[in-house]
Design an enzyme around this catalytic site. Structure first.
Site, PDB file in Angstrom:
ATOM      1  N   GLY A  25       0.773  -1.244   0.000  1.00 41.49           N
ATOM      2  CA  GLY A  25       0.000   0.000   0.000  1.00 41.49           C
ATOM      3  C   GLY A  25       0.800   1.288   0.000  1.00 41.49           C
ATOM      4  O   GLY A  25       0.348   2.289   0.561  1.00 41.49           O
ATOM      5  N   ARG A  83     -15.609 -15.540  -9.474  1.00 34.11           N
ATOM      6  CA  ARG A  83     -15.284 -14.117  -9.599  1.00 34.11           C
ATOM      7  C   ARG A  83     -16.515 -13.226  -9.435  1.00 34.11           C
ATOM      8  O   ARG A  83     -16.449 -12.144  -8.860  1.00 34.11           O
ATOM      9  CB  ARG A  83     -14.683 -13.826 -10.981  1.00 34.11           C
ATOM     10  CG  ARG A  83     -13.200 -13.963 -11.014  1.00 34.11           C
ATOM     11  CD  ARG A  83     -12.633 -13.642 -12.380  1.00 34.11           C
ATOM     12  NE  ARG A  83     -11.365 -14.327 -12.513  1.00 34.11           N
ATOM     13  CZ  ARG A  83     -10.204 -13.873 -12.036  1.00 34.11           C
ATOM     14  NH1 ARG A  83     -10.148 -12.700 -11.448  1.00 34.11           N
ATOM     15  NH2 ARG A  83      -9.107 -14.567 -12.165  1.00 34.11           N
ATOM     16  N   ILE A 138      -7.833  -9.579 -11.359  1.00 38.48           N
ATOM     17  CA  ILE A 138      -8.392  -9.094 -12.625  1.00 38.48           C
ATOM     18  C   ILE A 138      -9.893  -8.941 -12.425  1.00 38.48           C
ATOM     19  O   ILE A 138     -10.548  -9.826 -11.864  1.00 38.48           O
ATOM     20  CB  ILE A 138      -8.059 -10.068 -13.764  1.00 38.48           C
ATOM     21  CG1 ILE A 138      -6.559  -9.964 -14.053  1.00 38.48           C
ATOM     22  CG2 ILE A 138      -8.880  -9.772 -15.010  1.00 38.48           C
ATOM     23  CD1 ILE A 138      -6.064 -10.923 -15.094  1.00 38.48           C
ATOM     24  N   ASN A 146      -6.555   2.893 -12.476  1.00 42.79           N
ATOM     25  CA  ASN A 146      -5.513   1.958 -12.039  1.00 42.79           C
ATOM     26  C   ASN A 146      -4.154   2.617 -12.231  1.00 42.79           C
ATOM     27  O   ASN A 146      -3.999   3.495 -13.083  1.00 42.79           O
ATOM     28  CB  ASN A 146      -5.586   0.693 -12.904  1.00 42.79           C
ATOM     29  CG  ASN A 146      -4.532  -0.325 -12.544  1.00 42.79           C
ATOM     30  OD1 ASN A 146      -4.337  -0.655 -11.369  1.00 42.79           O
ATOM     31  ND2 ASN A 146      -3.829  -0.840 -13.542  1.00 42.79           N
ATOM     32  N   HIS A 189      -0.185   1.559 -13.176  1.00 47.19           N
ATOM     33  CA  HIS A 189       0.635   0.467 -13.716  1.00 47.19           C
ATOM     34  C   HIS A 189       2.071   0.969 -13.826  1.00 47.19           C
ATOM     35  O   HIS A 189       2.301   2.077 -14.303  1.00 47.19           O
ATOM     36  CB  HIS A 189       0.095   0.045 -15.091  1.00 47.19           C
ATOM     37  CG  HIS A 189       0.864  -1.079 -15.695  1.00 47.19           C
ATOM     38  ND1 HIS A 189       0.706  -2.387 -15.285  1.00 47.19           N
ATOM     39  CD2 HIS A 189       1.821  -1.105 -16.654  1.00 47.19           C
ATOM     40  CE1 HIS A 189       1.528  -3.160 -15.977  1.00 47.19           C
ATOM     41  NE2 HIS A 189       2.224  -2.401 -16.816  1.00 47.19           N
ATOM     42  N   ASP A 212      -4.606  -3.736 -18.386  1.00 49.36           N
ATOM     43  CA  ASP A 212      -3.598  -2.687 -18.575  1.00 49.36           C
ATOM     44  C   ASP A 212      -3.825  -1.889 -19.857  1.00 49.36           C
ATOM     45  O   ASP A 212      -2.885  -1.554 -20.589  1.00 49.36           O
ATOM     46  CB  ASP A 212      -2.172  -3.273 -18.545  1.00 49.36           C
ATOM     47  CG  ASP A 212      -1.852  -3.884 -17.189  1.00 49.36           C
ATOM     48  OD1 ASP A 212      -2.405  -3.405 -16.175  1.00 49.36           O
ATOM     49  OD2 ASP A 212      -1.080  -4.850 -17.139  1.00 49.36           O
ATOM     50  N   ALA A 260       7.944   7.757  -8.724  1.00 52.03           N
ATOM     51  CA  ALA A 260       7.137   8.467  -9.725  1.00 52.03           C
ATOM     52  C   ALA A 260       5.652   8.153  -9.540  1.00 52.03           C
ATOM     53  O   ALA A 260       4.791   9.035  -9.679  1.00 52.03           O
ATOM     54  CB  ALA A 260       7.600   8.089 -11.124  1.00 52.03           C
TER      55      ALA A 260
HETATM   56  C1  GRF Z   1       2.843  -0.687  -7.811  1.00 52.27           C
HETATM   57  O1  GRF Z   1       4.058  -0.791  -8.491  1.00 52.27           O
HETATM   58  C2  GRF Z   1       1.710  -0.551  -8.765  1.00 52.27           C
HETATM   59  O2  GRF Z   1       2.041   0.175  -9.923  1.00 52.27           O
HETATM   60  C3  GRF Z   1       1.410  -1.972  -9.130  1.00 52.27           C
HETATM   61  O3  GRF Z   1       1.566  -2.681  -7.929  1.00 52.27           O
HETATM   62  C4  GRF Z   1       2.476  -1.992  -7.085  1.00 52.27           C
HETATM   63  C5  GRF Z   1       1.778  -1.744  -5.793  1.00 52.27           C
HETATM   64  O4  GRF Z   1       2.634  -1.198  -4.822  1.00 52.27           O
HETATM   65  N1  GRF Z   1       0.103  -2.080  -9.750  1.00 52.27           N
HETATM   66  P1  GRF Z   1       2.032  -0.590  -3.476  1.00 52.27           P
HETATM   67  O5  GRF Z   1       1.219  -1.684  -2.821  1.00 52.27           O
HETATM   68  O6  GRF Z   1       1.221   0.599  -3.828  1.00 52.27           O
HETATM   69  O7  GRF Z   1       3.236  -0.238  -2.641  1.00 52.27           O
END
Ligand code: GRF
Length: 219
Positions: free
Chosen positions: A16, A69, A96, A111, A113, A149, A177
């Protein structure tokens, strides 16, 4: 008269750190969004502790407790509706989502990524970037669409890839970032500055970033 803050749920599966960035942003005076619920599909993850420490209600909805699901997502949906959630941030949520859930929350679901989409979808993203030999990687905050994605891009942040990077080095640089990009995307949306035209995002009053970012740099 100021508008009421956008009521946001953050869905997580792990540590998190992006959740923490969103919590910190929402704590700023005048931030136009408020996290009303954090939901994890994994029990006992650190993200839940972060939420609790910030006084945000949490819920664990463990996908393993459901026959399929759809049943899992119905429980998720019921929790979100019950909380009066208006908008969802997926922050390291490792399930998913079906088309049905995505359609129910269409354009109210984003989301993050850890690559510059549409490059390097799926898992092992940093290994993919290093194998491709790109000079920049980064992160993308995007609206969720049924295909994994993919979806209209709201914010991207670029970071250089260095010659000796391991996947972990690059992941750490991209993560910093991410912690800037995700709160920015949420802010722009909550301020009502983001619109969609032909599945492309338009942002009212967006500033031009400084150019060019070279890697290696000229100096
Ligand atoms: C991040 O790199 C995010 O982009 C990816 O999963 C990771 C989660 O990290 N989807 P965190 O739990 O927010 O530290």
């Amino acid at each position: 008269m100021t508008n009421a803050p956008l009521k946001v749920a953050v869905l997580i599966s792990g540590r998190g750190s992006n959740l923490q960035a969103l919590i910190d942003a929402c704590a700023q005076p005048g931030f136009p969004a408020r996290i009303v619920r954090v939901i994890s599909n994994e029990p006992d993850v650190f993200g839940l502790e972060r939420a609790a420490q910030a006084g945000i209600p949490t819920a664990t909805i463990n996908h393993r407790d459901f026959p399929n699901r759809h049943a899992f997502e119905d429980a998720l949906h019921a929790q979100l509706v019950g909380d009066g959630v208006e908008f969802i941030c997926l922050a390291g949520f490792m399930r998913i989502l079906t088309d049905i859930f995505v359609e129910r929350w269409l354009n109210r679901l984003i989301n993050i990524h850890p690559s510059l989409l549409p490059a390097f979808k799926g898992l092992h993203v940093h290994e993919q970037a290093l194998e491709a030999g790109v000079r920049f990687s980064g992160c993308t905050v995007h609206y969720v669409r049924p295909a994994m994605d993919s979806g209209p891009i709201i914010v991207q942040a670029a970071v250089p890839v260095l010659q000796d990077d391991t996947p972990d080095d690059l992941a750490a640089r991209v993560l910093l970032a991410e912690h800037k990009a995700f709160p920015l995307a949420l802010k722009l949306i909550a301020e009502g500055r983001v619109t969609l035209a032909n599945e492309c995002v338009m942002i009212k009053g967006a500033e031009m970033p400084r150019l060019p970012l070279l890697n290696p740099s000229e100096e």
